[in-house]
Design a protein around this motif. Structure first.
Motif, PDB file in Angstrom:
ATOM      1  N   ARG A 129       0.839  -1.188   0.000  1.00  0.00           N
ATOM      2  CA  ARG A 129       0.000   0.000   0.000  1.00  0.00           C
ATOM      3  C   ARG A 129       0.880   1.245   0.000  1.00  0.00           C
ATOM      4  NH1 ARG A 129      -0.105   2.981   4.627  1.00  0.00           N
ATOM      5  NH2 ARG A 129       0.539   1.976   6.584  1.00  0.00           N
ATOM      6  N   HIS A 132      -0.216   6.622   3.899  1.00  0.00           N
ATOM      7  CA  HIS A 132      -1.381   7.436   4.190  1.00  0.00           C
ATOM      8  C   HIS A 132      -0.945   8.887   4.382  1.00  0.00           C
ATOM      9  CE1 HIS A 132      -3.753   3.877   4.402  1.00  0.00           C
ATOM     10  NE2 HIS A 132      -3.252   3.448   5.549  1.00  0.00           N
ATOM     11  N   ARG A 133      -1.903   9.791   4.235  1.00  0.00           N
ATOM     12  CA  ARG A 133      -1.560  11.218   4.328  1.00  0.00           C
ATOM     13  C   ARG A 133      -1.006  11.561   5.713  1.00  0.00           C
ATOM     14  NH1 ARG A 133      -5.924  14.107   1.723  1.00  0.00           N
ATOM     15  NH2 ARG A 133      -4.862  13.190  -0.069  1.00  0.00           N
ATOM     16  N   GLU A 135       0.702   9.707   7.678  1.00  0.00           N
ATOM     17  CA  GLU A 135       2.084   9.231   7.755  1.00  0.00           C
ATOM     18  C   GLU A 135       3.038  10.183   7.038  1.00  0.00           C
ATOM     19  OE1 GLU A 135       1.534   4.381   7.859  1.00  0.00           O
ATOM     20  OE2 GLU A 135       1.222   5.431   5.956  1.00  0.00           O
ATOM     21  N   VAL A 156       0.885  10.787  -3.988  1.00  0.00           N
ATOM     22  CA  VAL A 156       0.484  11.055  -2.611  1.00  0.00           C
ATOM     23  C   VAL A 156       1.104  12.386  -2.209  1.00  0.00           C
ATOM     24  CG1 VAL A 156       0.121   8.667  -1.923  1.00  0.00           C
ATOM     25  CG2 VAL A 156       2.422   9.626  -1.795  1.00  0.00           C
ATOM     26  N   HIS A 175      -8.958  11.840  -3.572  1.00  0.00           N
ATOM     27  CA  HIS A 175      -9.298  10.782  -2.629  1.00  0.00           C
ATOM     28  C   HIS A 175      -8.770  11.191  -1.261  1.00  0.00           C
ATOM     29  CE1 HIS A 175     -10.184   8.374  -6.194  1.00  0.00           C
ATOM     30  NE2 HIS A 175      -8.995   8.700  -6.650  1.00  0.00           N
ATOM     31  N   ASP A 177      -7.703   9.718   1.403  1.00  0.00           N
ATOM     32  CA  ASP A 177      -6.513   9.075   1.961  1.00  0.00           C
ATOM     33  C   ASP A 177      -5.956   8.013   1.022  1.00  0.00           C
ATOM     34  OD1 ASP A 177      -4.592   9.008   3.934  1.00  0.00           O
ATOM     35  OD2 ASP A 177      -5.559   7.375   5.022  1.00  0.00           O
ATOM     36  N   ALA A 178      -5.936   8.371  -0.262  1.00  0.00           N
ATOM     37  CA  ALA A 178      -5.379   7.473  -1.282  1.00  0.00           C
ATOM     38  C   ALA A 178      -4.710   8.352  -2.339  1.00  0.00           C
ATOM     39  CB  ALA A 178      -6.477   6.612  -1.894  1.00  0.00           C
TER      40      ALA A 178
END
Length: 547
Positions: A129, A132-133, A135, A156, A175, A177-178
């Motif tokens: 994956r 995430h934002r 992170e 991202v 999106h 968190d994508a």
């Protein structure tokens, strides 16, 4: 190599001798004379004695190999330079390592600088994956950060970068968190690139061109456009390349043309054509390449179509009428169907002969079928392709198979079928998507992960040298024969071989056909040639420690 040099003059005459010269004019050539930026003669060592006293410089090759310089037919120069000088995540082996690299990069940069990175590929990570934002926000210390996926069709970003783009959360492709795609991705990319200062941009361009020269690349095709960079970036690169010794830059500007006025503006930018990354679709890695059937690992989507057949037809017809080269980015099978349907409609409007003469080009062209291959041949379309894509993502366990299933993945990048149909091939890297690596590219085509798509090393080498010149309408270059531009590279390499029709390898010096110059043995595991010197139009643009 050793040199004997006379005083400098405006038009120097150079004799290279004592090596191996890759030339169809003489498959056993060991010497070459360069005069006024062109090849003047190729031949044997004994015949070279007649030139030795009348030249400005004599280079003893000491057994080195001389070949035409490579042409990389698809490059994003500034982005390549930023990757070389900035945050490169292409070698990150895990999400954890990628986040650590972001932290280290952030700590080493001025606090007011927007952070730029490149190259992550979650399909290679055990976590499977992207970050995430939250992170990324933590790793970047709350600073603006833009991190495109390796294919540059999604990214991202941190919250701080989103805050610089009013309305981004309402755009198509946003999106929470994508990875961002579509319009949302284009908006944040524009904001990130706008933060690059002219000085940073110039430094990145210099770094990219110097790196290309060090790899024996004499020409790059810059694939720019309003959805990729901006006009200042494009024109500044062309000006830089014209003002300093280095690889040639042939620029393409990916903007739709409706009439002669549009074509004139493209020419005024300095572009060779309205081609390159004029997007018909996206990429397989980002699930945005446009497919006839849904993705295996995302059954609810078949990708994204940016242009339909009617738009393709209008662009090709307008460019053909204006005498301008057209072209498109098309990867998925549905996108390629739209391209050939559009080109067919344009040919019916302006005439098949005129379309063929324009040498329009298609970038990537991965999911071809027998029908679309036949159409490429019919319309004289050049396939500008990247064999390193197969090396990186092909095979039954690669990203292509994850996205499409193994059966569909095995149909991708069918170079042998393209050559059999008479489709012109031009090889490139799409750097920074895959690295500048010309000999690695030739190897990737000759040892394609799907055996039926393999082509000979000789054909692959031609696609990466002469093929790039033909793609811009030049048939007199990319080969070391009298009268051709003196664009060449000198290599330290092992014994030369000739690939026989049944894939056996024989010493070139005893090849019974005796009309085919040899190439390095590019078998997997063999050391690739090392560039000692690169010359463009008779001028040295790179010289290594022993060059």
């Amino acid at each position: 190599m050793t040199e004997r040099t006379a005083p400098q003059s405006e038009h120097r005459t150079v004799l290279l001798r004592g090596g191996e010269v890759h030339s169809p004019a003489d498959p056993f050539a060991t010497a070459m004379v360069v005069e006024r930026g062109h090849v003047a003669w190729v031949g044997s060592e004994g015949a070279a004695d007649a030139f030795a006293s009348g030249v400005d410089e004599v280079i003893d090759l000491e057994g080195a190999l001389v070949t035409p310089a490579f042409t990389d037919a698809h490059v994003h120069t500034t982005s390549t330079g930023l990757a070389l000088t900035g945050l490169d995540l292409s070698r990150a082996a895990s999400l954890t390592q990628a986040l650590r690299l972001v932290r280290e990069h952030s700590a080493a940069r001025p606090a007011d600088q927007v952070l730029l990175g490149h190259g992550w590929d979650a399909t290679r990570w055990p976590e499977q994956r992207p970050p995430h934002r939250a992170e990324l926000d933590e790793a970047a210390g709350g600073r603006p950060l833009y991190l495109p996926r390796v294919d540059v069709h999604s990214a991202v970003v941190t919250t701080a970068l989103l805050d610089l783009v009013p309305g981004a959360t309402g755009l198509t492709g946003y999106h929470p968190d994508a990875p961002l795609t579509g319009a949302a991705h284009h908006a944040v990319r524009a904001a990130a690139h706008a933060a690059v200062t002219p000085a940073q941009r110039t430094a990145a361009q210099r770094a990219a061109l110097a790196h290309a020269a060090s790899l024996g690349i004499g020409t790059v095709h810059e694939c720019a456009g309003p959805e990729i960079s901006d006009e200042d970036d494009f024109t500044s690169l062309l000006a830089l390349a014209a003002a300093q010794p280095g690889p040639r830059v042939v620029g393409y500007w990916a903007e739709q043309v409706a009439d002669e006025k549009d074509a004139t503006r493209i020419r005024e930018l300095g572009a060779a054509g309205a081609a390159g990354d004029l997007f018909v679709d996206g990429s397989l890695g980002s699930h945005t390449a446009c497919l006839h059937a849904p993705y295996t690992d995302a059954p609810g989507t078949s990708g994204t179509a940016h242009l339909d057949a009617a738009a393709v037809a209008a662009h090709v017809a307008a460019c053909t009428e204006a005498g301008l080269q057209a072209g498109f980015h098309a990867i998925g099978d549905a996108a390629l169907s739209a391209v050939v349907d559009g080109v067919r409609a344009a040919a019916e409007q302006v005439g098949l002969a005129r379309v063929r003469a324009a040498r329009h080009r298609i970038e990537h062209a991965e999911m071809l079928t027998p029908e679309t291959i036949a159409a490429f041949a019919e319309f004289g379309l050049t396939a500008s392709v990247q064999p390193a894509f197969d090396a990186a993502w092909g095979g039954d366990d690669g990203m292509y198979a994850q996205r499409l299933g193994a059966d569909r993945a095995r149909t991708l990048n069918p170079y042998a079928a393209l050559l059999r149909a008479g489709v012109p091939l031009a090889f490139g890297s799409d750097s920074p998507v895959t690295p500048l690596d010309p000999w690695g590219t030739v190897r990737a085509a000759a040892f394609h992960r799907t055996p039926e798509h393999r082509i000979s090393a000789r054909a692959a080498f031609t696609a990466h040298t002469r093929g790039g010149w033909r793609a811009v309408g030049r048939d007199d270059a990319g080969v070391l024969v009298p009268g051709a531009p003196a664009d060449y590279a000198v290599w330290r390499t092992e014994e030369l071989v000739v690939q026989a029709p049944d894939d056996r390898v024989a010493r070139w010096s005893t090849d019974p056909r005796s009309g085919t110059p040899g190439l390095p043995d590019l078998s997997p595991g063999k050391e690739l040639p090392v560039c000692l010197r690169t010359v463009v139009a008779g001028q040295t643009v790179f010289a290594g420690p022993n060059g």
